[in-house]
Write a protein that holds these residues in place. Structure first.
Motif, mmCIF file in Angstrom:
data_model
loop_
_atom_site.group_PDB
_atom_site.id
_atom_site.type_symbol
_atom_site.label_atom_id
_atom_site.label_comp_id
_atom_site.label_asym_id
_atom_site.label_seq_id
_atom_site.Cartn_x
_atom_site.Cartn_y
_atom_site.Cartn_z
ATOM 1 N N VAL A 54 -10.347 -0.087 -2.867
ATOM 2 C CA VAL A 54 -10.965 1.237 -2.661
ATOM 3 C C VAL A 54 -11.491 1.358 -1.235
ATOM 4 O O VAL A 54 -11.298 2.392 -0.573
ATOM 5 C CB VAL A 54 -12.092 1.465 -3.678
ATOM 6 N N MET A 55 -12.154 0.320 -0.728
ATOM 7 C CA MET A 55 -12.656 0.363 0.642
ATOM 8 C C MET A 55 -11.527 0.533 1.645
ATOM 9 O O MET A 55 -11.633 1.304 2.607
ATOM 10 C CB MET A 55 -13.429 -0.927 0.959
ATOM 11 N N LEU B 119 -9.770 7.816 -9.501
ATOM 12 C CA LEU B 119 -9.695 8.283 -8.118
ATOM 13 C C LEU B 119 -8.354 7.981 -7.471
ATOM 14 O O LEU B 119 -8.138 8.346 -6.305
ATOM 15 C CB LEU B 119 -10.799 7.620 -7.273
ATOM 16 N N ALA B 120 -7.457 7.319 -8.195
ATOM 17 C CA ALA B 120 -6.225 6.809 -7.591
ATOM 18 C C ALA B 120 -5.419 7.901 -6.900
ATOM 19 O O ALA B 120 -4.961 7.736 -5.763
ATOM 20 C CB ALA B 120 -5.378 6.101 -8.651
ATOM 21 N N GLY B 121 -5.206 9.022 -7.584
ATOM 22 C CA GLY B 121 -4.403 10.086 -7.004
ATOM 23 C C GLY B 121 -4.997 10.634 -5.726
ATOM 24 O O GLY B 121 -4.282 10.878 -4.738
ATOM 25 N N ARG B 122 -6.317 10.812 -5.693
ATOM 26 C CA ARG B 122 -6.963 11.337 -4.496
ATOM 27 C C ARG B 122 -6.968 10.326 -3.357
ATOM 28 O O ARG B 122 -6.873 10.693 -2.180
ATOM 29 C CB ARG B 122 -8.390 11.765 -4.834
ATOM 30 N N LEU B 123 -7.055 9.037 -3.678
ATOM 31 C CA LEU B 123 -6.958 8.016 -2.640
ATOM 32 C C LEU B 123 -5.565 8.001 -2.017
ATOM 33 O O LEU B 123 -5.412 7.770 -0.812
ATOM 34 C CB LEU B 123 -7.296 6.639 -3.221
ATOM 35 N N ALA C 149 3.140 -6.514 -2.399
ATOM 36 C CA ALA C 149 4.040 -6.822 -3.517
ATOM 37 C C ALA C 149 4.523 -5.584 -4.252
ATOM 38 O O ALA C 149 5.690 -5.515 -4.658
ATOM 39 C CB ALA C 149 3.348 -7.776 -4.495
ATOM 40 N N ILE C 150 3.640 -4.591 -4.444
ATOM 41 C CA ILE C 150 4.022 -3.467 -5.312
ATOM 42 C C ILE C 150 3.927 -2.110 -4.634
ATOM 43 O O ILE C 150 4.218 -1.091 -5.249
ATOM 44 C CB ILE C 150 3.142 -3.436 -6.588
ATOM 45 N N GLY C 151 3.515 -2.080 -3.364
ATOM 46 C CA GLY C 151 3.466 -0.803 -2.677
ATOM 47 C C GLY C 151 2.065 -0.234 -2.602
ATOM 48 O O GLY C 151 1.116 -0.777 -3.180
ATOM 49 N N PRO C 152 1.916 0.912 -1.906
ATOM 50 C CA PRO C 152 0.590 1.450 -1.608
ATOM 51 C C PRO C 152 -0.008 2.368 -2.658
ATOM 52 O O PRO C 152 -1.163 2.761 -2.524
ATOM 53 C CB PRO C 152 0.833 2.231 -0.312
ATOM 54 N N SER C 153 0.754 2.761 -3.664
ATOM 55 C CA SER C 153 0.221 3.704 -4.645
ATOM 56 C C SER C 153 -0.956 3.088 -5.388
ATOM 57 O O SER C 153 -0.854 2.019 -5.984
ATOM 58 C CB SER C 153 1.305 4.110 -5.648
ATOM 59 N N HIS C 154 -2.101 3.791 -5.365
ATOM 60 C CA HIS C 154 -3.311 3.252 -5.983
ATOM 61 C C HIS C 154 -3.232 3.206 -7.504
ATOM 62 O O HIS C 154 -4.013 2.509 -8.134
ATOM 63 C CB HIS C 154 -4.525 4.065 -5.548
ATOM 64 N N ARG C 155 -2.326 3.946 -8.091
ATOM 65 C CA ARG C 155 -2.194 3.886 -9.561
ATOM 66 C C ARG C 155 -1.744 2.501 -10.018
ATOM 67 O O ARG C 155 -2.055 2.081 -11.136
ATOM 68 C CB ARG C 155 -1.208 4.951 -10.034
ATOM 69 N N ALA C 156 -1.002 1.810 -9.178
ATOM 70 C CA ALA C 156 -0.620 0.432 -9.475
ATOM 71 C C ALA C 156 -1.477 -0.560 -8.708
ATOM 72 O O ALA C 156 -1.750 -1.664 -9.191
ATOM 73 C CB ALA C 156 0.855 0.209 -9.134
ATOM 74 N N LEU C 157 -1.902 -0.160 -7.504
ATOM 75 C CA LEU C 157 -2.668 -1.071 -6.654
ATOM 76 C C LEU C 157 -4.006 -1.444 -7.271
ATOM 77 O O LEU C 157 -4.422 -2.606 -7.224
ATOM 78 C CB LEU C 157 -2.887 -0.427 -5.284
ATOM 79 N N LEU C 158 -4.708 -0.479 -7.873
ATOM 80 C CA LEU C 158 -6.030 -0.770 -8.428
ATOM 81 C C LEU C 158 -5.973 -1.729 -9.618
ATOM 82 O O LEU C 158 -6.701 -2.730 -9.628
ATOM 83 C CB LEU C 158 -6.734 0.536 -8.797
ATOM 84 N N VAL D 91 -1.504 1.212 6.889
ATOM 85 C CA VAL D 91 -1.660 1.785 5.557
ATOM 86 C C VAL D 91 -0.442 2.658 5.283
ATOM 87 O O VAL D 91 -0.353 3.766 5.791
ATOM 88 C CB VAL D 91 -2.949 2.621 5.441
ATOM 89 N N PRO D 92 0.538 2.179 4.511
ATOM 90 C CA PRO D 92 1.737 2.954 4.265
ATOM 91 C C PRO D 92 1.416 4.248 3.552
ATOM 92 O O PRO D 92 0.450 4.353 2.800
ATOM 93 C CB PRO D 92 2.581 2.019 3.367
ATOM 94 N N ALA D 93 2.244 5.259 3.817
ATOM 95 C CA ALA D 93 2.049 6.534 3.146
ATOM 96 C C ALA D 93 2.282 6.377 1.663
ATOM 97 O O ALA D 93 3.164 5.626 1.235
ATOM 98 C CB ALA D 93 3.019 7.567 3.710
ATOM 99 N N PRO D 94 1.488 7.057 0.828
ATOM 100 C CA PRO D 94 1.673 6.937 -0.611
ATOM 101 C C PRO D 94 3.009 7.509 -1.028
ATOM 102 O O PRO D 94 3.418 8.568 -0.574
ATOM 103 C CB PRO D 94 0.512 7.754 -1.183
ATOM 104 N N GLY D 95 3.683 6.805 -1.878
ATOM 105 C CA GLY D 95 4.949 7.273 -2.398
ATOM 106 C C GLY D 95 4.962 7.061 -3.887
ATOM 107 O O GLY D 95 3.950 6.746 -4.491
ATOM 108 N N PRO D 96 6.096 7.216 -4.518
ATOM 109 C CA PRO D 96 6.169 6.988 -5.942
ATOM 110 C C PRO D 96 5.898 5.541 -6.282
ATOM 111 O O PRO D 96 6.246 4.635 -5.536
ATOM 112 C CB PRO D 96 7.628 7.368 -6.282
#
Length: 373
Positions: free
Chosen positions: A114-115, A248-252, A308-317, A23-28
């Protein structure tokens, strides 16, 4: 002594700065890349919907499909279906089925993301908390005992109810001292899934031949028979869940740094975990209740989108929502057209693709960890 592999078994030791393995660390957010990927997925989804709406025993050209949609919107543009039954086939059979596929696929994709976020492991998926197995118990009981207290909605209602109850049981058993340990939650999910599977097997034993065939077909998943009345039940639950999980994206993202770091940054981890489980349960239970058990969408789609787009949940979700809808729409198109005069189970098709992909994920995780103990 060997240990049982669990999603937290690959987590970094407390105090270290690295996130859990896999699980990569969240970045921009990779804004440009994420936008392009999601745009491509949307275009592919639109094209798939257009082709799927016209495909089948009664063929409707894409231009007539668009014309029918425009006329329903009050725009007198394009041509209506020339076949006398074309309009009825589109609006009574195919469009409800397509919309159901969009909702179920999006719900499964986001639930998987989310899981994986709350468990800190890319191998997590919605079934780990017992939603699908619990729904199976309710549906199988209705089929075997012939209950009809809600008419044609009896099976979906029972499946939805038992899915919720199963998740509540898993969460309640895993909770101790006001907190829920991820390892305990996963192990409780495995145990409850085993019990639910045993109950399903017992119900299959009790049922007659017709009931057994219906149970097998339901467990394999299908969008066949979807109608607008069912869409009206599923849509509010899934759409509300999609909107709520995006908040919840930011908190995830912060949780991906580890529970201790997330708490220091102001995240109420226990509340976040409970909220995520509730939203996931509602979305998955709503989809499973009407479409049956559809495996691997919640596992495969979020992982591919993350790559494809990285670990940030704002785009991942949102990416997982569009990706899940696309995968299920494609699977449904193949299910309806691969064999003449037959409707293949969607769960079978997703498992044929998802099974090898899951094996690849396991081997990839093993290679990164340097082998299994």
């Amino acid at each position: 002594m060997s240990t049982v592999a669990t999603p937290r078994s690959i987590e970094r030791p407390p105090g270290r700065g690295a996130p859990p393995a896999g699980v990569p660390a969240p970045g921009p957010v990779r804004g440009g890349r994420a936008t392009v990927v999601i745009a491509v997925l949307l275009v592919a989804l639109g094209g798939t919907l257009l082709v799927s709406a016209g495909a089948g025993q009664l063929h409707v050209p894409p231009g007539e499909v668009i014309g029918s949609l425009l006329h329903r919107l009050g725009l007198q543009l394009g041509e209506l279906p020339t076949h006398p039954n074309g309009e009825a086939a589109l609006w009574n059979i195919r469009f409800p089925r397509l919309v159901m596929g969009l909702l179920v696929g999006a719900g499964l994709g986001v639930s998987g993301a989310v899981m994986q976020g709350i468990f800190g492991n890319p191998l997590a998926e919605p079934g780990v908390i017992g939603v699908s197995a619990g729904a199976g118990v309710g549906a199988c009981a209705v089929i075997v005992f012939g209950w009809t207290f809600l008419g044609p909605m009896t099976i979906p209602a029972a499946a939805f109810g038992t899915a919720l109850v199963t998740t509540i049981v898993v969460y309640g058993l895993a909770r101790r001292g006001g907190r829920t340990e991820v390892v305990t939650l996963v192990l409780m999910g495995i145990a409850v899934n085993a019990v639910a599977s045993a109950l399903i097997a017992y119900l299959v034993f009790l049922g007659d031949t017709a009931a057994r065939e219906q149970i097998v077909f339901w467990q394999l998943g299908s969008l066949n028979g979807s109608r607008w009345v069912q869409v009206q039940v599923v849509a509010p639950l899934v759409l509300a869940g999609l909107v709520a999980t995006w908040t919840l994206a930011g908190r995830l993202d912060l949780l991906a740094l580890g529970e201790r770091a997330a708490r220091h940054l102001g995240v109420q981890v226990e509340r976040l975990r409970l909220t995520a489980i509730v939203l996931t349960t509602l979305m998955v239970a709503a989809g499973v209740a009407f479409a049956g058990i559809i495996a691997f969408v919640g596992l495969v789609v979020p992982h591919l989108i993350r790559m494809a787009i990285g670990p940030s949940h704002r785009a991942l979700l949102p990416g997982s929502a569009v990706g899940g809808a696309l995968v299920l729409t494609l699977a449904d198109l193949v299910a309806r057209t691969a064999v003449d005069y037959a409707d293949l189970p969607i769960g079978m098709l997703t498992a044929l693709v998802g099974g090898p992909f899951f094996f690849w994920l396991l081997m990839r995780a093993r290679a990164r960890a340097g082998g299994w103990a």
